[in-house]
Scaffold this active site. Structure first.
Site, PDB file in Angstrom:
ATOM      1  N   ARG A 158      20.295 -86.517 -29.686  1.00  0.00           N
ATOM      2  CA  ARG A 158      18.973 -86.912 -29.228  1.00  0.00           C
ATOM      3  C   ARG A 158      18.992 -87.162 -27.723  1.00  0.00           C
ATOM      4  O   ARG A 158      20.012 -87.556 -27.171  1.00  0.00           O
ATOM      5  CB  ARG A 158      18.521 -88.199 -29.925  1.00  0.00           C
ATOM      6  CG  ARG A 158      18.102 -88.024 -31.370  1.00  0.00           C
ATOM      7  CD  ARG A 158      17.645 -89.325 -31.997  1.00  0.00           C
ATOM      8  NE  ARG A 158      18.706 -90.309 -32.060  1.00  0.00           N
ATOM      9  CZ  ARG A 158      18.867 -91.314 -31.228  1.00  0.00           C
ATOM     10  NH1 ARG A 158      17.989 -91.548 -30.265  1.00  0.00           N
ATOM     11  NH2 ARG A 158      19.876 -92.138 -31.364  1.00  0.00           N
ATOM     12  N   TYR A 187      18.408 -79.717 -31.775  1.00  0.00           N
ATOM     13  CA  TYR A 187      19.387 -80.585 -32.438  1.00  0.00           C
ATOM     14  C   TYR A 187      18.769 -81.797 -33.127  1.00  0.00           C
ATOM     15  O   TYR A 187      17.934 -82.501 -32.547  1.00  0.00           O
ATOM     16  CB  TYR A 187      20.431 -81.086 -31.419  1.00  0.00           C
ATOM     17  CG  TYR A 187      21.754 -81.455 -32.075  1.00  0.00           C
ATOM     18  CD1 TYR A 187      22.768 -80.517 -32.220  1.00  0.00           C
ATOM     19  CD2 TYR A 187      21.986 -82.737 -32.589  1.00  0.00           C
ATOM     20  CE1 TYR A 187      23.963 -80.833 -32.844  1.00  0.00           C
ATOM     21  CE2 TYR A 187      23.182 -83.065 -33.208  1.00  0.00           C
ATOM     22  CZ  TYR A 187      24.174 -82.107 -33.330  1.00  0.00           C
ATOM     23  OH  TYR A 187      25.357 -82.421 -33.950  1.00  0.00           O
ATOM     24  N   GLY A 207      17.563 -85.176 -34.530  1.00  0.00           N
ATOM     25  CA  GLY A 207      16.311 -85.906 -34.419  1.00  0.00           C
ATOM     26  C   GLY A 207      15.334 -85.339 -33.391  1.00  0.00           C
ATOM     27  O   GLY A 207      14.143 -85.645 -33.424  1.00  0.00           O
ATOM     28  N   LYS A 231      13.305 -88.908 -37.206  1.00  0.00           N
ATOM     29  CA  LYS A 231      13.019 -89.990 -36.260  1.00  0.00           C
ATOM     30  C   LYS A 231      11.575 -89.942 -35.753  1.00  0.00           C
ATOM     31  O   LYS A 231      10.937 -90.977 -35.570  1.00  0.00           O
ATOM     32  CB  LYS A 231      14.004 -89.966 -35.086  1.00  0.00           C
ATOM     33  CG  LYS A 231      15.455 -90.123 -35.530  1.00  0.00           C
ATOM     34  CD  LYS A 231      15.636 -91.333 -36.402  1.00  0.00           C
ATOM     35  CE  LYS A 231      16.898 -91.297 -37.222  1.00  0.00           C
ATOM     36  NZ  LYS A 231      18.039 -91.989 -36.688  1.00  0.00           N
ATOM     37  N   HIS A 251      14.711 -98.343 -39.394  1.00  0.00           N
ATOM     38  CA  HIS A 251      15.949 -97.555 -39.270  1.00  0.00           C
ATOM     39  C   HIS A 251      17.028 -98.229 -40.127  1.00  0.00           C
ATOM     40  O   HIS A 251      17.928 -98.874 -39.611  1.00  0.00           O
ATOM     41  CB  HIS A 251      16.358 -97.521 -37.787  1.00  0.00           C
ATOM     42  CG  HIS A 251      17.445 -96.549 -37.455  1.00  0.00           C
ATOM     43  ND1 HIS A 251      18.238 -96.690 -36.331  1.00  0.00           N
ATOM     44  CD2 HIS A 251      17.870 -95.415 -38.061  1.00  0.00           C
ATOM     45  CE1 HIS A 251      19.102 -95.688 -36.273  1.00  0.00           C
ATOM     46  NE2 HIS A 251      18.909 -94.906 -37.308  1.00  0.00           N
ATOM     47  N   SER A 281      22.298 -96.175 -34.198  1.00  0.00           N
ATOM     48  CA  SER A 281      22.877 -94.866 -34.475  1.00  0.00           C
ATOM     49  C   SER A 281      24.397 -94.900 -34.332  1.00  0.00           C
ATOM     50  O   SER A 281      24.917 -95.488 -33.388  1.00  0.00           O
ATOM     51  CB  SER A 281      22.302 -93.838 -33.504  1.00  0.00           C
ATOM     52  OG  SER A 281      20.899 -93.809 -33.642  1.00  0.00           O
ATOM     53  N   CYS A 294      26.579 -96.510 -36.033  1.00  0.00           N
ATOM     54  CA  CYS A 294      27.153 -97.844 -36.191  1.00  0.00           C
ATOM     55  C   CYS A 294      27.371 -98.226 -37.656  1.00  0.00           C
ATOM     56  O   CYS A 294      27.504 -99.408 -37.976  1.00  0.00           O
ATOM     57  CB  CYS A 294      26.303 -98.877 -35.469  1.00  0.00           C
ATOM     58  SG  CYS A 294      26.398 -98.722 -33.684  1.00  0.00           S
ATOM     59  N   GLY A 295      27.372 -97.263 -38.557  1.00  0.00           N
ATOM     60  CA  GLY A 295      27.858 -97.548 -39.896  1.00  0.00           C
ATOM     61  C   GLY A 295      26.874 -97.561 -41.050  1.00  0.00           C
ATOM     62  O   GLY A 295      27.239 -98.007 -42.140  1.00  0.00           O
ATOM     63  N   ASN A 343      28.077 -95.005 -43.830  1.00  0.00           N
ATOM     64  CA  ASN A 343      29.295 -95.527 -44.453  1.00  0.00           C
ATOM     65  C   ASN A 343      29.000 -96.674 -45.407  1.00  0.00           C
ATOM     66  O   ASN A 343      29.530 -96.726 -46.514  1.00  0.00           O
ATOM     67  CB  ASN A 343      30.288 -95.976 -43.377  1.00  0.00           C
ATOM     68  CG  ASN A 343      31.091 -94.808 -42.850  1.00  0.00           C
ATOM     69  OD1 ASN A 343      32.154 -94.503 -43.378  1.00  0.00           O
ATOM     70  ND2 ASN A 343      30.566 -94.131 -41.862  1.00  0.00           N
ATOM     71  N   ASP A 365      19.521 -93.882 -43.818  1.00  0.00           N
ATOM     72  CA  ASP A 365      19.056 -93.923 -42.425  1.00  0.00           C
ATOM     73  C   ASP A 365      17.675 -94.558 -42.243  1.00  0.00           C
ATOM     74  O   ASP A 365      17.448 -95.212 -41.238  1.00  0.00           O
ATOM     75  CB  ASP A 365      19.031 -92.495 -41.855  1.00  0.00           C
ATOM     76  CG  ASP A 365      19.021 -92.466 -40.334  1.00  0.00           C
ATOM     77  OD1 ASP A 365      19.865 -93.135 -39.713  1.00  0.00           O
ATOM     78  OD2 ASP A 365      18.158 -91.777 -39.751  1.00  0.00           O
ATOM     79  N   ASN A 378      29.421 -86.260 -31.914  1.00  0.00           N
ATOM     80  CA  ASN A 378      28.168 -86.350 -32.679  1.00  0.00           C
ATOM     81  C   ASN A 378      27.998 -85.127 -33.598  1.00  0.00           C
ATOM     82  O   ASN A 378      26.888 -84.745 -33.946  1.00  0.00           O
ATOM     83  CB  ASN A 378      26.968 -86.497 -31.745  1.00  0.00           C
ATOM     84  CG  ASN A 378      25.689 -86.903 -32.477  1.00  0.00           C
ATOM     85  OD1 ASN A 378      25.722 -87.778 -33.363  1.00  0.00           O
ATOM     86  ND2 ASN A 378      24.564 -86.284 -32.144  1.00  0.00           N
ATOM     87  N   ARG A 438      27.692 -83.252 -37.021  1.00  0.00           N
ATOM     88  CA  ARG A 438      26.978 -83.804 -38.184  1.00  0.00           C
ATOM     89  C   ARG A 438      27.088 -82.892 -39.397  1.00  0.00           C
ATOM     90  O   ARG A 438      27.274 -81.686 -39.267  1.00  0.00           O
ATOM     91  CB  ARG A 438      25.495 -83.971 -37.839  1.00  0.00           C
ATOM     92  CG  ARG A 438      25.217 -84.930 -36.667  1.00  0.00           C
ATOM     93  CD  ARG A 438      24.661 -86.239 -37.135  1.00  0.00           C
ATOM     94  NE  ARG A 438      24.604 -87.248 -36.080  1.00  0.00           N
ATOM     95  CZ  ARG A 438      24.215 -88.501 -36.309  1.00  0.00           C
ATOM     96  NH1 ARG A 438      23.844 -88.905 -37.508  1.00  0.00           N
ATOM     97  NH2 ARG A 438      24.202 -89.382 -35.336  1.00  0.00           N
TER      98      ARG A 438
END
Ligand code: GTP
Ligand code: SPV
Ligand code: MN
Length: 594
Positions: A70, A211, A213, A220, A240, A262, A264-265, A268, A287, A376, A378
């Site tokens: 982004r 790419y 978002g 987004k 978010h 973004s 930051c987990g 996961n 997300d 980044n 994906r």
């Protein structure tokens, strides 16, 4: 094409006249369409089909090296008044921006196909769902939208002749002259990129990037920037946030929504495979959460997406086994490395790799001195394929949220977990959240920045009004308001080690939260919030240095004081528009720290 929606037909005709594509195709969302577009891109050199024995029905794409994330500096909220966008958003007058972008859009699809993608964010027909129409000249966007949203004729049917939709216009901004050959990843130079939102018209115009978002406009742009505006007007929330269901050994269910910036987990945590016996985690979303107050007064969340667009590097069978299993097949990979066997590879996958083609298309070995996958890089993968997808993940009614978690990446200062004293204090925690920046955005540098509710790049209006909206939701929810916690998985030691093992071990922290909500454990009051009493955080079977644990739970008043100065300066940017309740919380924290 099978719609009689006059507004839609008029808009498509208008865009076709402006962008001048060679042809127009309506996306029907079928597998046949997906396969045909993939073949087109393989033939054109944009995609590589992976080895079907290792990774069935999956493809790798390499983006242009300039178009990898982004671009926040090129993202605009074009409200009529600048103060409605607020001090944290880029603003251009909507009339001026439309003029500039109309010039760019004129003839921008020459030599290309214009695809019209009808999509639903959320289960089709859910009272929380919204219909969008993305027009794009990128077949890569079409196949990604197939996975990330619900696409096709069923959406048009639901839309009907009169239904409302959110128009999302996208072009890679690379018209082809007569006879000019295409490049694998067409895009425009940075100064021509615009990711534009017209919130008063529910309109999105994106130009120049292919790419993530920037280009998959349901995510987004629609589900956060435009939806946050609609949510405020209509009294709901677009956040978010990941959504998960955590079930205790006794079968008690807790629904948790967590906002981390973004990379930051969220992905996961959403797919966590608990290390503590008896507890079970099921994924609902990774997300975005759309939340409405239900008839019983509780807050119900849906995941508006249908797939995961997740960070590949760092994903492995030990860190996130459920993600690894989700992307075993039917997945799209972007900017990962390609192994000699025809599979994908990235840093942290915990599989040896002696040679690969890196994300730039060059030969790579472990001694090349550069990363093989872009940080980044994906994967795009269907949510339904996740082995721990919750049976309620596409329930149109959503799930009732018990717990909100906020957090970010903080190598210092912020402890592993704290609980807000009450909802107002929780709003303060979310509003003052800060995080070290990541590779998910191209142009934000490597710094600590305030990222309220992980929404800094995604709130489509003045952040001060957004905070007011949070307090208003708290008023309406009253005793049904979720409990609020703040976490930090990313604290490091002086010598740069992670102090907390993180990933699957985060289940221990979730367990404590659930026990707090259930009233099963007490807490120790500190100036910054309630924290676990020694022994309450389940560390059984975990080999962690008591010294490290002490550091993770330490509240360093001096460091928090310094942080408060920064928070205060941030709040001051919003002047009188910032809610008084936030300033009261700040003053109260100051008094507690003194
Ligand atoms: P977006 O898709 O950009 O919104 O990111 P996200 O919030 O979903 O982040 P994600 O789960 O993809 O994690 C991003 C990075 O953080 C990956 O490299 C992970 O390996 C790493 N990470 C996630 N959870 C943990 C954790 O508990 N501890 C540590 N040390 N790293 C983590
Ligand atoms: C994020 O940056 O928060 C993402 C990836 O989830 S993107 O879709 O590119 O915004
Ligand atoms: Mn995200």
């Amino acid at each position: 094409m099978s719609t009689k929606n006059k507004k839609l037909l008029a808009w498509v005709a208008e865009v076709e006249a402006m962008c001048q594509p060679d042809r127009v195709e309506w996306a029907d969302g079928t597998k046949a369409e997906y396969d045909r577009l993939m073949q087109l891109m393989v033939d054109g050199g944009a995609a590589t089909r992976l080895n079907d024995e290792l990774r069935p029905n999956s493809y790798l794409f390499r983006s242009d090296p300039s178009d990898v994330a982004r671009v926040e500096n090129r993202t605009y909220i074009a409200s009529r008044k600048q103060e409605d966008a607020g001090p944290t958003n880029n603003w251009i007058d909507p009339v001026e921006l439309k003029k500039t972008m109309t010039e760019l859009y004129t003839g921008c699809m020459k030599g290309r196909t214009m695809y019209v993608i009808p999509f639903s964010m959320g289960p089709i027909g859910s009272p929380i769902s919204k219909v969008g129409i993305e027009i794009t000249d990128s077949p890569y966007v079409v196949v990604n939208m197939h996975i990330m949203t619900r696409v096709g004729d069923k959406v048009l049917k639901h839309l009907g002749e009169q239904g409302e939709f959110i128009p999302c216009l996208h072009s890679v901004g690379a018209p082809l002259a007569e006879g000019q050959a295409d490049v694998p990843w067409p895009c425009a130079p940075i100064e021509q990129k615009y990711i534009a939102h017209f919130p008063e018209e529910n309109l999105i115009w994106s130009y120049g990037s292919g790419y993530g978002g920037n280009a998959l406009l349901g995510k987004k742009c629609l589900a956060l920037r435009i939806a946050s505006n609609m949510a405020r007007r209509e009294g709901w929330m677009a956040e978010h946030m990941l959504i998960l269901r955590f079930t205790s050994p006794e079968g008690r269910r807790f629904h948790i929504a967590g906002a981390f910036p973004s990379a930051c987990g969220k992905t996961n945590l959403a797919m966590l495979l608990p290390t503590i016996p008896g507890w079970k985690c099921e994924t609902i979303g990774d997300d975005i959460a759309w939340m409405k107050i239900g008839p019983d007064g509780r807050l119900y969340a849906i995941n508006p997406e249908a797939g995961f667009f997740g960070v590949a590097p760092g994903t492995s069978m030990s860190s996130n086994p459920m993600a690894m299993r989700t992307l075993e097949k039917n997945s799209i990979f972007t900017n990962c490395a390609l192994t000699d066997e025809g599979d994908v590879w990235w840093e942290g996958i915990e599989r040896p790799c002696d040679h690969a083609i890196d994300w730039k298309g060059n030969s790579w070995t472990p001694v090349s001195g550069a990363v093989a996958a872009h940080p980044n890089a994906r994967f795009t993968t269907p949510a339904a394929q996740c082995p721990v997808i919750c049976d309620a993940w596409d329930n149109p009614a959503g799930v009732p949220i018990d717990i909100f978690i906020f957090g970010g990446r903080r190598t210092r200062t912020v402890p592993l977990v704290t609980q807000a004293f009450d909802f107002d204090h929780g709003v303060f925690m979310g509003a003052m959240a800060a995080s070290e920046t990541t590779a998910a955005a191209l142009d934000v540098g490597q710094t600590l920045r305030r990222d309220p509710f992980a929404m800094l790049p995604f709130c489509g209006y003045n952040m001060a009004d957004y905070w007011t909206h949070w307090f208003a939701m708290g008023n309406r929810l009253g005793e049904h308001a979720p409990a609020v916690f703040y976490v930090n998985w990313f604290r490091t030691s002086r010598d740069g080690r992670w102090l907390w093992p993180g990933f699957r071990e985060n289940s221990r922290v979730l367990k404590w939260m659930c026990q707090r909500v259930a009233g099963e454990v007490g807490a120790r009051e500190t100036p910054i919030g309630n924290m676990p009493v020694d022994g309450d955080l389940d560390l059984s079977g975990l080999d962690i240095d008591p010294q490290d644990m002490a550091e993770l739970m330490e509240v360093d008043s001096a460091a928090f004081h310094a942080d408060l100065d920064d928070a205060e300066a941030f709040l001051a940017k919003f002047g009188d528009r910032g809610p008084a309740r936030l300033r009261e919380q700040l003053e109260a924290l100051k008094r507690r720290l003194a």
